[in-house]
Design an enzyme around this catalytic site. Structure first.
Site, PDB file in Angstrom:
ATOM      1  N   GLN A  91       0.818  -1.241  -0.039  1.00 32.55           N
ATOM      2  CA  GLN A  91      -0.059   0.068   0.149  1.00 32.55           C
ATOM      3  C   GLN A  91       1.010   1.107  -0.013  1.00 32.55           C
ATOM      4  OE1 GLN A  91      -3.325   0.259  -0.182  1.00 32.55           O
ATOM      5  NE2 GLN A  91      -3.466  -2.060  -0.117  1.00 32.55           N
TER       6      GLN A  91
ATOM      7  N   TYR B 253      -6.041 -12.478  -4.624  1.00 25.03           N
ATOM      8  CA  TYR B 253      -5.177 -11.218  -4.964  1.00 25.03           C
ATOM      9  C   TYR B 253      -4.449 -10.938  -3.620  1.00 25.03           C
ATOM     10  CZ  TYR B 253      -9.087 -11.262  -8.534  1.00 25.03           C
ATOM     11  OH  TYR B 253      -9.929 -11.443  -9.352  1.00 25.03           O
TER      12      TYR B 253
ATOM     13  N   GLU C 120      -2.406 -15.648  -5.118  1.00 19.86           N
ATOM     14  CA  GLU C 120      -1.499 -14.461  -5.793  1.00 19.86           C
ATOM     15  C   GLU C 120      -1.039 -14.961  -7.019  1.00 19.86           C
ATOM     16  OE1 GLU C 120      -0.016 -11.439  -7.184  1.00 19.86           O
ATOM     17  OE2 GLU C 120      -1.164 -11.012  -5.270  1.00 19.86           O
TER      18      GLU C 120
ATOM     19  N   ASP D 298      -9.259  -8.468  -2.943  1.00 21.73           N
ATOM     20  CA  ASP D 298      -8.500  -7.190  -3.135  1.00 21.73           C
ATOM     21  C   ASP D 298      -7.876  -6.901  -4.509  1.00 21.73           C
ATOM     22  OD1 ASP D 298      -7.268  -4.773  -3.136  1.00 21.73           O
ATOM     23  OD2 ASP D 298      -5.671  -5.338  -1.578  1.00 21.73           O
TER      24      ASP D 298
ATOM     25  N   CYS E 159     -10.303  -0.212  -5.139  1.00 27.03           N
ATOM     26  CA  CYS E 159      -9.589   1.009  -5.199  1.00 27.03           C
ATOM     27  C   CYS E 159     -10.365   1.732  -6.394  1.00 27.03           C
ATOM     28  CB  CYS E 159      -8.115   0.884  -5.445  1.00 27.03           C
ATOM     29  SG  CYS E 159      -8.118  -0.176  -7.017  1.00 27.03           S
TER      30      CYS E 159
END
Length: 448
Positions: A264, A301, A325, A378, A405
């Protein structure tokens, strides 16, 4: 006046997804950056090729909004020529509280238009600023929403200029300052010397030391950009050094991640997201509020396992959680980061293909465990997409937590979840990108 380059005086009536604002001219929508609803501005048209809408750039503010402020990034203010304004801080001319009100408006509009939620206000409490660590104000968000970026990508052009691209272009604007970055990252950015054309990434992990990662373009491309003839140079093949592994700290736990890997961007984002996820799950009624250690939970993810660790903390040391992932290096780190949970696994794979295989091969006991579990996803900015969501609804987990997002991608995926038998329990909006148009959201869905 309808040609590119034409000048119009327009009234700004609303905000649109993507950091632009809405005006109208003779019934046609004109998207304009660097303004605020309620303002009257002078605009130069930059794209009139579409029948449904045009685009323009703000040249002058004729009637200013009371929410307008001097841009936090002086280079990007409206009195600078548009082609010289660096991108990346497209809300920096708006007072911080009003930025959040506009982001909430965009999020609610997306949930209504694309998510089919008739009363999205009922699911949300607003777009919240990033809270301080352990309530210590000195560690919280700055008053003007600057100094938060721990990761920055800069560009180097053929002339050696280092900076950000001008908005909606590939023109490098040399840096004078970098106010959204942490002070250490800003100092490192301003100290950079000219280098090979390409990109330079600056990363400041938990230890506070800034790493500089040059990412030059291939030699043949660089030569072409410098105009050295039409024949491409033979690319130089260099053995890439092993990536440096850095530590990031969240809630007293360290996470291994490649210096150039995903983490992040906001210095407090990982802490904010994990606490928001935990609080949202804890607020669910009855058994849904618990992370059952005997169920099967998924972190899709999953990166280096940040949210898998959150689920593990909620469920206890024997929690069965699988992180999926596509990046093999991130999966390798996730395996190490999740070692304290005996039921945790990290698997490398594309989420859509991994879920398709699971849906086809899961045993009856596995499906039963999944039906009591939490799936946290995510996805990238484009969203999870219909195929992934359809696989998830067929597996029927008790709870889905969606970290998003992009408001429109979130809303579209929510519509697919709702068609598959889920309803929205809550959505938390988070301002993890102050002074930009970006907004993060954590949505919790439960089986209807």
């Amino acid at each position: 006046m309808s040609e590119t380059g034409g000048i119009l005086d327009l009234d700004i009536t609303g905000v649109a997804h993507g950091g632009v604002f809405v005006a109208r001219h003779e019934g046609r929508v004109v998207f304009v950056p660097d303004t605020i609803p309620g303002e009257r501005v002078r605009v130069r048209l930059t794209d009139t090729g579409k029948k449904s809408f045009w685009r323009g750039e703000t040249l002058e503010v004729l009637e200013a909004s009371p929410h307008r402020q001097l841009h936090v990034w002086r280079q990007a203010d409206v009195d600078i020529p548009p082609e010289q304004r660096p991108g990346g801080a497209d809300f920096g001319h708006i007072a911080l509280e009003h930025q959040r009100a506009l982001k909430l408006e965009v999020l609610l509009d997306a949930l209504h238009r694309f998510g089919g939620i008739t009363d999205p206000v009922a699911t949300m409490s607003g777009v919240a600023p990033v809270p301080a660590l352990d309530g210590a104000e000195a560690d919280g968000e700055s008053v003007d929403g600057t100094g938060w970026r721990t990761r920055v990508s800069l560009h180097v052009d053929a002339d050696g200029n280092v900076g950000q691209y001008a908005a909606r272009s590939h023109r490098v604007v040399p840096l004078e300052d970098l106010p959204l970055a942490t002070p250490a990252v800003e100092r490192a950015a301003l100290a950079l010397a000219a280098s090979e054309p390409g990109r330079i990434d600056l990363i400041q992990p938990a230890d506070g030391r800034v790493r500089t990662l040059p990412r030059p373009v291939p030699t043949s491309d660089a030569a072409a950009r410098r105009g050295r003839g039409s024949r491409a140079a033979t690319p130089r093949h260099r053995k890439a050094p092993a990536p440096e592994v850095v530590l990031e700290s969240v809630g007293g736990r360290d996470f291994r991640v490649d210096a150039g890997g995903f983490w992040q961007v906001h210095r407090l984002a990982a802490h904010t997201l994990t606490t928001t996820v935990a609080a949202a799950l804890g607020a669910l009624p009855g058994d849904a509020a618990a992370v059952d250690p005997d169920a099967w939970h998924l972190d899709l993810y999953g990166g280096v396992g940040l949210f898998a660790a959150t689920l593990g903390d909620l469920g206890g040391s024997s929690t069965r959680v699988t992180s999926v992932e596509s990046d093999a290096r991130a999966t390798e780190h996730a395996g190490e980061n999740l070692a304290e949970w005996v039921g945790a696994r990290a698997e490398t794979g594309r989420v859509d293909r991994w879920l398709a295989r699971l849906a086809a091969e899961a045993s009856v006991p596995e499906r039963e465990r999944l039906s009591r579990g939490v799936v946290l996803l995510d996805p990238p900015r484009s969203g999870a997409g219909r195929e992934v969501v359809d696989h998830l609804t067929s597996l029927a987990p008790a709870t889905v937590v969606y970290v998003a997002c992009d408001p429109v991608a979130l809303a579209r995926d929510i519509a697919t979840f709702r068609a598959g038998g889920y309803e929205v329990a809550s959505i938390d909006g988070l301002d993890l990108f102050p002074n930009s148009h970006h907004v993060e959201a954590v949505a919790v869905l439960t089986r209807a």
